[in-house]
Design a protein around this motif. Structure first.
Motif, PDB file in Angstrom:
ATOM      1  N   ILE A  28      76.210 127.759 -17.451  1.00 56.86           N
ATOM      2  CA  ILE A  28      75.553 126.464 -17.660  1.00 56.86           C
ATOM      3  C   ILE A  28      74.115 126.449 -17.152  1.00 56.86           C
ATOM      4  O   ILE A  28      73.814 126.949 -16.064  1.00 56.86           O
ATOM      5  CB  ILE A  28      76.339 125.350 -16.921  1.00 56.86           C
ATOM      6  CG1 ILE A  28      77.813 125.353 -17.341  1.00 56.86           C
ATOM      7  CG2 ILE A  28      75.697 123.975 -17.139  1.00 56.86           C
ATOM      8  CD1 ILE A  28      78.070 125.034 -18.789  1.00 56.86           C
ATOM      9  N   ALA A  29      73.238 125.831 -17.948  1.00 58.70           N
ATOM     10  CA  ALA A  29      71.907 125.454 -17.461  1.00 58.70           C
ATOM     11  C   ALA A  29      71.794 123.944 -17.657  1.00 58.70           C
ATOM     12  O   ALA A  29      72.479 123.375 -18.503  1.00 58.70           O
ATOM     13  CB  ALA A  29      70.836 126.188 -18.256  1.00 58.70           C
ATOM     14  N   GLU A  30      70.928 123.295 -16.881  1.00 59.93           N
ATOM     15  CA  GLU A  30      70.829 121.838 -16.976  1.00 59.93           C
ATOM     16  C   GLU A  30      69.389 121.393 -17.182  1.00 59.93           C
ATOM     17  O   GLU A  30      68.457 121.986 -16.647  1.00 59.93           O
ATOM     18  CB  GLU A  30      71.362 121.174 -15.695  1.00 59.93           C
ATOM     19  CG  GLU A  30      72.833 121.384 -15.468  1.00 59.93           C
ATOM     20  CD  GLU A  30      73.346 120.608 -14.249  1.00 59.93           C
ATOM     21  OE1 GLU A  30      72.695 119.620 -13.842  1.00 59.93           O
ATOM     22  OE2 GLU A  30      74.394 121.005 -13.713  1.00 59.93           O
ATOM     23  N   ALA A  31      69.244 120.312 -17.970  1.00 58.53           N
ATOM     24  CA  ALA A  31      67.933 119.670 -18.116  1.00 58.53           C
ATOM     25  C   ALA A  31      68.161 118.166 -18.145  1.00 58.53           C
ATOM     26  O   ALA A  31      69.196 117.700 -18.620  1.00 58.53           O
ATOM     27  CB  ALA A  31      67.262 120.130 -19.413  1.00 58.53           C
ATOM     28  N   SER A  32      67.178 117.398 -17.628  1.00 57.09           N
ATOM     29  CA  SER A  32      67.402 115.952 -17.541  1.00 57.09           C
ATOM     30  C   SER A  32      66.631 115.178 -18.608  1.00 57.09           C
ATOM     31  O   SER A  32      66.689 113.956 -18.655  1.00 57.09           O
ATOM     32  CB  SER A  32      67.047 115.447 -16.138  1.00 57.09           C
ATOM     33  OG  SER A  32      65.722 115.790 -15.842  1.00 57.09           O
ATOM     34  N   ASP A  33      65.881 115.866 -19.455  1.00 55.03           N
ATOM     35  CA  ASP A  33      65.252 115.203 -20.609  1.00 55.03           C
ATOM     36  C   ASP A  33      64.913 116.248 -21.662  1.00 55.03           C
ATOM     37  O   ASP A  33      65.054 117.456 -21.423  1.00 55.03           O
ATOM     38  CB  ASP A  33      64.001 114.415 -20.179  1.00 55.03           C
ATOM     39  CG  ASP A  33      62.919 115.320 -19.615  1.00 55.03           C
ATOM     40  OD1 ASP A  33      62.439 116.201 -20.360  1.00 55.03           O
ATOM     41  OD2 ASP A  33      62.579 115.171 -18.426  1.00 55.03           O
ATOM     42  N   GLY A  34      64.436 115.783 -22.819  1.00 55.22           N
ATOM     43  CA  GLY A  34      64.193 116.680 -23.942  1.00 55.22           C
ATOM     44  C   GLY A  34      63.105 117.703 -23.679  1.00 55.22           C
ATOM     45  O   GLY A  34      63.216 118.858 -24.103  1.00 55.22           O
ATOM     46  N   LEU A  35      62.079 117.298 -22.957  1.00 52.09           N
ATOM     47  CA  LEU A  35      60.958 118.210 -22.714  1.00 52.09           C
ATOM     48  C   LEU A  35      61.390 119.381 -21.823  1.00 52.09           C
ATOM     49  O   LEU A  35      61.069 120.542 -22.098  1.00 52.09           O
ATOM     50  CB  LEU A  35      59.815 117.432 -22.058  1.00 52.09           C
ATOM     51  CG  LEU A  35      58.411 117.969 -22.312  1.00 52.09           C
ATOM     52  CD1 LEU A  35      58.088 118.034 -23.799  1.00 52.09           C
ATOM     53  CD2 LEU A  35      57.378 117.074 -21.596  1.00 52.09           C
ATOM     54  N   GLU A  36      62.145 119.025 -20.797  1.00 54.71           N
ATOM     55  CA  GLU A  36      62.665 120.058 -19.899  1.00 54.71           C
ATOM     56  C   GLU A  36      63.602 120.997 -20.677  1.00 54.71           C
ATOM     57  O   GLU A  36      63.580 122.217 -20.482  1.00 54.71           O
ATOM     58  CB  GLU A  36      63.451 119.363 -18.775  1.00 54.71           C
ATOM     59  CG  GLU A  36      63.542 120.147 -17.493  1.00 54.71           C
ATOM     60  CD  GLU A  36      64.386 119.406 -16.453  1.00 54.71           C
ATOM     61  OE1 GLU A  36      65.302 120.036 -15.907  1.00 54.71           O
ATOM     62  OE2 GLU A  36      64.142 118.190 -16.225  1.00 54.71           O
TER      63      GLU A  36
END
Lengths: 121, 275
Positions: A28-36
């Motif tokens: 798993i990798a995580e991002a908190s918005d579309g840009l990230e």
């Protein structure tokens, strides 16, 4: 091991989804918005993206449209996971290149079923 | 529940529907019967059974048996079986039958998802013979399940189990928080209450019978009788679709497996003579 990028502005949702997807055998990798999320994808394209719709900075639909236009951006399966449940919104997501679509709330059975439908298991 | 109450429930389920209920699973009985007790105005499952003993009313007995049946189902449950139906069985049958209707029976359809999955496949089927007609029938022992099936109305949770999103937006309308199948798909299925443990000789003829996730819940002797009744309802070139937990060959010689396809059976050519 297959990789999954979790994109959601809610830390709680990311935590719940991470547990489910790790049980399904994903790294798993995580991002908190579309840009990230775009930054992650430009560094290394994941096999699948579990994508929220409503997020700050760049929402899920904008992210998906941008991703699909990038080199290699057609490759990841993208499974929306959102409270948006109007059929018109779902059609919009599919037209933008979503592979599958989960309406929140979700549980492990629904994620496993939808990933199977997306040809991922 | 007292041991006597448990014995009564076990005996009624076996006598009426051939259901095999484990008497040690008291919690399962209570959790299934509690909603019925509430609906019927009883304070507890014990009161429900006491009322049933006192009045012996047929509708209440059947409501109890229905409450004990398994209603677990999902759209496109065991996807491979539906892929096989779409890609292989339907094209083969429509080629053989020409303009004659293909009759498909979902024999223990619970709340209807299996029959509607077949209806969506029939609606979307490509490459079938021009003019091919597919008639779909759904049956269950439980009236309450059939009422829901007929309504075609499902919760968000139910539509997300097994139903690909493209089929959801193609075939369903959103009604507040639920999803309803389009009239076009609903009209493709005819519903009937059928108790598989009863006499099936007048049930009719079907080209494909789906009896998945039902036989394991039934008593061995009744299972054999049902399988033989289903064989009698199939033509020589018809198909029986079962879940992979059931091997009909262990119970009867009425069926033979179709090549190496899991869960797919055809009537044994010798069966007619033996029947």
């Amino acid at each position: 091991m297959k990789t999954c990028l979790l994109v959601d502005d809610s830390r709680v949702i990311r935590k719940v989804a991470r547990r489910i997807l790790e049980d399904l055998g994903y790294e798993i990798a995580e991002a908190s918005d579309g840009l990230e999320a775009l930054a992650w994808c430009r560094a290394a394209m994941p096999d699948v993206i579990l994508l929220d719709w409503n997020m700050p900075v760049m929402n899920g639909l904008e992210f998906l449209r941008t991703l699909r236009a990038e080199p290699g951006g057609e490759e990841p399966r993208v499974v929306f996971c959102t409270v948006e449940s109007h059929p018109d919104r779902i059609r919009e997501a599919l037209a933008a290149g979503a592979t599958e679509y989960i309406m929140k709330p979700f549980d492990g059975d629904i994620i496993a079923a939808k990933f199977e439908m997306a040809g991922l298991t | 529940m007292s041991p006597e109450d448990i014995q009564l429930v076990v005996a009624l389920c076996k006598a009426r529907a051939g259901l095999k209920i484990d008497p040690t699973k008291t919690y399962l009985m209570e959790s299934r019967l509690a909603p019925l007790a509430r609906r019927e105005g009883y304070n507890s499952v014990e009161d429900l059974i006491a009322g049933l003993k006192l009045r012996r009313e047929e509708p209440l007995i059947w409501a109890l048996v229905e409450a004990m049946t398994l209603n677990e189902t999902a759209f496109f449950r065991d996807r491979a079986a539906f892929d096989q139906l779409r890609d292989d069985i339907l094209p083969t049958l429509t080629r053989m039958r020409g303009p004659e209707p293909i009759r498909i029976w979902s024999a223990a359809c619970a709340t209807g998802q299996e029959a509607y999955s077949v209806a969506m496949i029939a609606e979307e089927a490509q490459g079938l013979e021009p003019g091919a007609r597919i008639d779909i029938y759904g049956s269950d022992i439980a009236e309450r399940c059939l009422e829901k099936a007929q309504s075609g109305l499902y919760t968000q949770f139910e539509v997300q189990r097994g139903l690909p999103i493209r089929q959801l937006v193609r075939h369903f309308d959103k009604i507040e928080d639920n999803w309803q199948l389009s009239p076009r798909i609903r009209q493709r299925v005819r519903w009937r209450r059928i108790n598989l443990a009863a006499d099936l000789s007048a049930v009719g003829r079907f080209d494909v019978i789906l009896a998945r996730h039902v036989l394991t819940a039934l008593d061995d002797g009744i299972r054999r009788r049902i399988l033989e009744s289903l064989a009698a309802a199939l033509p020589a070139d018809g198909f029986l679709m079962l879940d992979t937990e059931v091997s009909p060959q262990d119970l009867t010689d009425a069926f033979r497996p179709v090549s190496d396809r899991m869960g797919l059976f055809a009537r044994n050519p010798s069966f007619r003579a033996a029947a």
